[in-house]
Design a protein around this motif. Structure first.
Motif, PDB file in Angstrom:
ATOM      1  N   ASN A 138       0.847  -1.200   0.000  1.00  0.00           N
ATOM      2  CA  ASN A 138       0.000   0.000   0.000  1.00  0.00           C
ATOM      3  C   ASN A 138       0.884   1.252   0.000  1.00  0.00           C
ATOM      4  O   ASN A 138       0.808   2.100   0.889  1.00  0.00           O
ATOM      5  CB  ASN A 138      -0.950   0.014   1.193  1.00  0.00           C
ATOM      6  CG  ASN A 138      -2.078   1.020   1.005  1.00  0.00           C
ATOM      7  OD1 ASN A 138      -2.261   1.556  -0.081  1.00  0.00           O
ATOM      8  ND2 ASN A 138      -2.827   1.266   2.053  1.00  0.00           N
ATOM      9  N   CYS A 139       1.717   1.360  -1.009  1.00  0.00           N
ATOM     10  CA  CYS A 139       2.726   2.410  -1.105  1.00  0.00           C
ATOM     11  C   CYS A 139       2.099   3.806  -1.036  1.00  0.00           C
ATOM     12  O   CYS A 139       0.968   4.010  -1.465  1.00  0.00           O
ATOM     13  CB  CYS A 139       3.469   2.307  -2.428  1.00  0.00           C
ATOM     14  SG  CYS A 139       3.985   0.633  -2.836  1.00  0.00           S
ATOM     15  N   GLY A 140       2.859   4.742  -0.541  1.00  0.00           N
ATOM     16  CA  GLY A 140       2.394   6.127  -0.561  1.00  0.00           C
ATOM     17  C   GLY A 140       2.176   6.615  -1.976  1.00  0.00           C
ATOM     18  O   GLY A 140       1.248   7.380  -2.253  1.00  0.00           O
ATOM     19  N   VAL A 141       3.019   6.176  -2.899  1.00  0.00           N
ATOM     20  CA  VAL A 141       2.869   6.491  -4.328  1.00  0.00           C
ATOM     21  C   VAL A 141       2.839   5.158  -5.074  1.00  0.00           C
ATOM     22  O   VAL A 141       3.885   4.618  -5.443  1.00  0.00           O
ATOM     23  CB  VAL A 141       4.020   7.376  -4.852  1.00  0.00           C
ATOM     24  CG1 VAL A 141       3.804   7.715  -6.322  1.00  0.00           C
ATOM     25  CG2 VAL A 141       4.136   8.646  -4.028  1.00  0.00           C
ATOM     26  N   PRO A 142       1.639   4.597  -5.294  1.00  0.00           N
ATOM     27  CA  PRO A 142       1.537   3.280  -5.939  1.00  0.00           C
ATOM     28  C   PRO A 142       1.710   3.360  -7.454  1.00  0.00           C
ATOM     29  O   PRO A 142       0.764   3.615  -8.190  1.00  0.00           O
ATOM     30  CB  PRO A 142       0.126   2.820  -5.553  1.00  0.00           C
ATOM     31  CG  PRO A 142      -0.633   4.085  -5.357  1.00  0.00           C
ATOM     32  CD  PRO A 142       0.339   5.119  -4.871  1.00  0.00           C
ATOM     33  N   PHE A 143       2.914   3.140  -7.916  1.00  0.00           N
ATOM     34  CA  PHE A 143       3.201   3.214  -9.350  1.00  0.00           C
ATOM     35  C   PHE A 143       2.423   2.163 -10.144  1.00  0.00           C
ATOM     36  O   PHE A 143       2.231   2.318 -11.342  1.00  0.00           O
ATOM     37  CB  PHE A 143       4.702   3.040  -9.588  1.00  0.00           C
ATOM     38  CG  PHE A 143       5.519   4.252  -9.263  1.00  0.00           C
ATOM     39  CD1 PHE A 143       5.906   5.138 -10.250  1.00  0.00           C
ATOM     40  CD2 PHE A 143       5.910   4.513  -7.957  1.00  0.00           C
ATOM     41  CE1 PHE A 143       6.660   6.261  -9.962  1.00  0.00           C
ATOM     42  CE2 PHE A 143       6.663   5.636  -7.649  1.00  0.00           C
ATOM     43  CZ  PHE A 143       7.039   6.514  -8.653  1.00  0.00           C
ATOM     44  N   CYS A 144       1.968   1.096  -9.481  1.00  0.00           N
ATOM     45  CA  CYS A 144       1.243   0.029 -10.188  1.00  0.00           C
ATOM     46  C   CYS A 144       0.034   0.566 -10.938  1.00  0.00           C
ATOM     47  O   CYS A 144      -0.341   0.033 -11.981  1.00  0.00           O
ATOM     48  CB  CYS A 144       0.807  -1.047  -9.201  1.00  0.00           C
ATOM     49  SG  CYS A 144      -0.226  -0.433  -7.846  1.00  0.00           S
ATOM     50  N   GLN A 145      -0.602   1.612 -10.427  1.00  0.00           N
ATOM     51  CA  GLN A 145      -1.819   2.135 -11.048  1.00  0.00           C
ATOM     52  C   GLN A 145      -1.577   3.432 -11.812  1.00  0.00           C
ATOM     53  O   GLN A 145      -2.509   4.122 -12.195  1.00  0.00           O
ATOM     54  CB  GLN A 145      -2.887   2.364  -9.974  1.00  0.00           C
ATOM     55  CG  GLN A 145      -2.517   3.368  -8.903  1.00  0.00           C
ATOM     56  CD  GLN A 145      -3.499   3.342  -7.740  1.00  0.00           C
ATOM     57  OE1 GLN A 145      -3.782   2.291  -7.182  1.00  0.00           O
ATOM     58  NE2 GLN A 145      -4.029   4.500  -7.374  1.00  0.00           N
ATOM     59  N   SER A 146      -0.317   3.720 -12.092  1.00  0.00           N
ATOM     60  CA  SER A 146       0.034   5.023 -12.680  1.00  0.00           C
ATOM     61  C   SER A 146      -0.357   5.141 -14.143  1.00  0.00           C
ATOM     62  O   SER A 146      -0.890   6.152 -14.582  1.00  0.00           O
ATOM     63  CB  SER A 146       1.534   5.285 -12.528  1.00  0.00           C
ATOM     64  OG  SER A 146       2.281   4.273 -13.180  1.00  0.00           O
ATOM     65  N   GLY A 147      -0.080   4.102 -14.937  1.00  0.00           N
ATOM     66  CA  GLY A 147      -0.372   4.167 -16.363  1.00  0.00           C
ATOM     67  C   GLY A 147       0.306   5.339 -17.034  1.00  0.00           C
ATOM     68  O   GLY A 147      -0.333   6.141 -17.717  1.00  0.00           O
ATOM     69  N   MET A 148       1.618   5.448 -16.894  1.00  0.00           N
ATOM     70  CA  MET A 148       2.339   6.599 -17.436  1.00  0.00           C
ATOM     71  C   MET A 148       3.373   6.147 -18.460  1.00  0.00           C
ATOM     72  O   MET A 148       3.784   4.993 -18.503  1.00  0.00           O
ATOM     73  CB  MET A 148       3.023   7.369 -16.317  1.00  0.00           C
ATOM     74  CG  MET A 148       4.007   6.565 -15.507  1.00  0.00           C
ATOM     75  SD  MET A 148       4.674   7.511 -14.133  1.00  0.00           S
ATOM     76  CE  MET A 148       5.666   6.264 -13.307  1.00  0.00           C
ATOM     77  N   LYS A 149       3.796   7.098 -19.293  1.00  0.00           N
ATOM     78  CA  LYS A 149       4.758   6.812 -20.348  1.00  0.00           C
ATOM     79  C   LYS A 149       6.138   7.276 -19.909  1.00  0.00           C
ATOM     80  O   LYS A 149       6.343   8.436 -19.557  1.00  0.00           O
ATOM     81  CB  LYS A 149       4.352   7.526 -21.631  1.00  0.00           C
ATOM     82  CG  LYS A 149       5.043   7.010 -22.886  1.00  0.00           C
ATOM     83  CD  LYS A 149       4.415   7.622 -24.134  1.00  0.00           C
ATOM     84  CE  LYS A 149       4.973   6.993 -25.401  1.00  0.00           C
ATOM     85  NZ  LYS A 149       4.325   7.545 -26.617  1.00  0.00           N
ATOM     86  N   LEU A 150       7.077   6.338 -19.908  1.00  0.00           N
ATOM     87  CA  LEU A 150       8.464   6.629 -19.551  1.00  0.00           C
ATOM     88  C   LEU A 150       9.375   6.053 -20.628  1.00  0.00           C
ATOM     89  O   LEU A 150       9.250   4.890 -21.000  1.00  0.00           O
ATOM     90  CB  LEU A 150       8.829   6.011 -18.197  1.00  0.00           C
ATOM     91  CG  LEU A 150       8.104   6.536 -16.957  1.00  0.00           C
ATOM     92  CD1 LEU A 150       8.490   5.706 -15.736  1.00  0.00           C
ATOM     93  CD2 LEU A 150       8.433   8.003 -16.713  1.00  0.00           C
TER      94      LEU A 150
END
Length: 501
Positions: free
Chosen positions: A48-60
């Protein structure tokens, strides 16, 4: 966060697989679920991360990482740990219409961005998702949700792939009356005929169809919109909005002399469709009209579809299987230039390759290679392919002289991707295409641009698009995301506002 020390207490454990020797005897799904106790431990690993990248859906770095649907992974992982299936389901369905599809065929962009993956193995979010939805069906939580009030608006969706189905599901629950037109005899698009049964059993698609029909969605299969069976003019006359979601099924061919005249050369989707239809019509041990039994099979394309063709050919009893891939072999581990949470450009050994290694004793893939020419028998059937090594110079692929090799080949399968949508539907509705041969819209929007002729200007405003027909060949999870976003725009067009997310 269900268990504070869960990520320290439990190791990653994926669903088990039926042994290769057994699973290649049939076309059944071969993943064996964990027990409920084991699954709850996997849910406990989510931090339960403070910033859950799993749900980010971003382009890198030019590639997407994290879930395009922005699934609330930490929330339903927590509910899995606590044994609250109904609560987990409510959070899962908030963002994903069809977890039973993505839980089987998605490459798990969520896991590639999991913070746990920085120092350890990521959470089994993909398997947890499938557990939730299958448990929900088993427990009877997946009941029809019929809208109490209908808007009086009629929407036509052309194409019953994952994008079209997501559009239909969203707009139906909003209260609009939705009819989905599909030219094939079954709904699902590539879910039905482009993905083999061992990866996605077709009963899963039929189960979802039955649920959507009970909720009010109307499916009309065997209807090829834009041709004689049903004209675009009739659709535009009878419906308040139209969504084109016909996929990107224009296959990419090979630039090889005389290839069109040779026998024994097929596109991957035709090959996979042949096998799926045989299973439908003749039973679980039937082989398709395009049959690899006793043949040397060469597959052009090292991606997911090529892998599916590899697994299918092995089940049909191929004498040998070779996969040809133009790109270099990826590294086994991340390069320093490819840090987390970027998409990991590492070697993936999928089920088809695993099976080939066990059956033939080696990985079927040959890298930095292309087909330069073919040889045929007197009757015109293919007997060999001539390959050549390739390299990239100034972003152009060039052949490496003196590297030619001959491979025996009785069946050549082209799994080189797609070049865009088939244009006849777009032409019939008078919508413009881009240089990539997909339907043209404003960036991040789904309302089509008209060519005016033959569509009247009054009708042009009601035409939308979604999925591969809009973005080009992509993942099922992206098709669902596009379908949901498109549905919101259609709803706003019909009602003046939208409450769809």
């Amino acid at each position: 966060m269900g268990k504070v020390t869960g990520f320290l207490d439990y190791a990653r454990e994926e669903n088990k697989d039926v042994p290769v020797e057994e699973r290649i005897k049939n076309f059944k799904e071969f993943h064996i679920p964990l027990t409920e106790e084991e699954r709850r431990k996997q849910g406990a690993r989510c931090m339960n991360c403070g910033v859950p990248f799993c749900q980010s859906g971003m382009k890198l770095a030019g590639m997407f990482t994290g879930c395009p649907l922005h699934n609330l992974c930490p929330e339903w992982n927590d509910e899995v740990y606590n044994g609250h299936v109904a609560h987990a389901l409510s959070r899962l369905l908030k963002t994903n219409n069809f977890p039973e599809f993505t839980g089987r065929v998605c490459p798990a962009l969520c896991e590639k961005a999991c913070v746990e993956g920085l120092d350890d193995a990521p959470v089994t979010t993909h398997d947890n998702e499938l557990y939730i939805i299958e448990k929900a069906f088993q427990e009877g939580y997946m009941q029809p949700r019929i809208p109490e009030v209908r808007s009086g608006k009629r929407v036509a969706v052309v194409g019953a792939g994952p994008a079209g189905l997501a559009v239909a599901d969203q707009l139906n629950h909003r209260g609009h009356s939705v009819t989905v037109f599909e030219r094939s005899d079954e709904i699902g698009g590539l879910l039905m005929y482009g993905i083999p049964n061992m990866k996605l059993d077709k009963s899963v698609i039929r189960r979802r169809r039955a649920l959507m029909e009970a909720e009010g969605v109307v499916f009309r299969t065997g209807v090829d919109v834009g041709r004689e069976t049903l004209t675009a003019a009739a659709i535009l006359r009878d419906y308040d909005a139209v969504v084109l979601a016909c996929g990107a099924k224009q296959a990419r061919g090979l630039n090889v002399p005389s290839i069109e005249q040779a026998h024994g050369i097929h596109y991957a989707v035709d090959y996979l469709t042949s096998q799926t239809k045989a299973l439908h019509e003749q039973g679980e041990h039937a082989f398709g009209i395009i049959n690899a039994k006793g043949k040397h099979v060469v597959i052009v394309g090292g991606g997911d579809t090529g892998n599916d063709c590899c697994g299918t050919a092995i089940r049909q009893g191929a004498k040998s299987v070779t996969q040809i891939e133009m790109m270099p072999e990826p590294p086994v581990e991340r390069a320093a230039s490819n840090p987390w949470p970027e998409w990991p450009k590492v070697l993936k050994v999928d089920y088809g390759q695993q099976e080939a290694i066990r059956v033939f004793g080696h990985d079927p893939r040959v890298y930095e290679t292309t087909v330069k020419a073919i040889e045929t028998k007197k009757d015109g059937s293919i007997k060999a392919v001539i390959t050549s090594k390739v390299k990239f110079e100034n972003r152009q692929m060039v052949l490496v002289e003196g590297t030619e090799q001959k491979l025996p080949c009785d069946l050549l399968i082209i799994a080189a991707g797609f070049t865009g949508c088939e244009s006849y539907v777009a032409d019939a509705f008078g919508v413009a295409l881009t240089e990539r041969h997909v339907v043209k819209t404003e960036a991040e929007h789904y309302h089509t641009e008209s060519t005016v002729k033959p569509t009247a200007a009054a009708n042009a405003a009601k035409i939308f698009t979604a999925g591969d027909m809009h973005r080009g060949q992509s993942l099922v999870v992206w098709a669902i995301a596009e379908g949901r976003a498109c549905a919101s725009e259609v709803d706003a067009y019909l009602m003046g506002y939208s409450c769809l997310a």
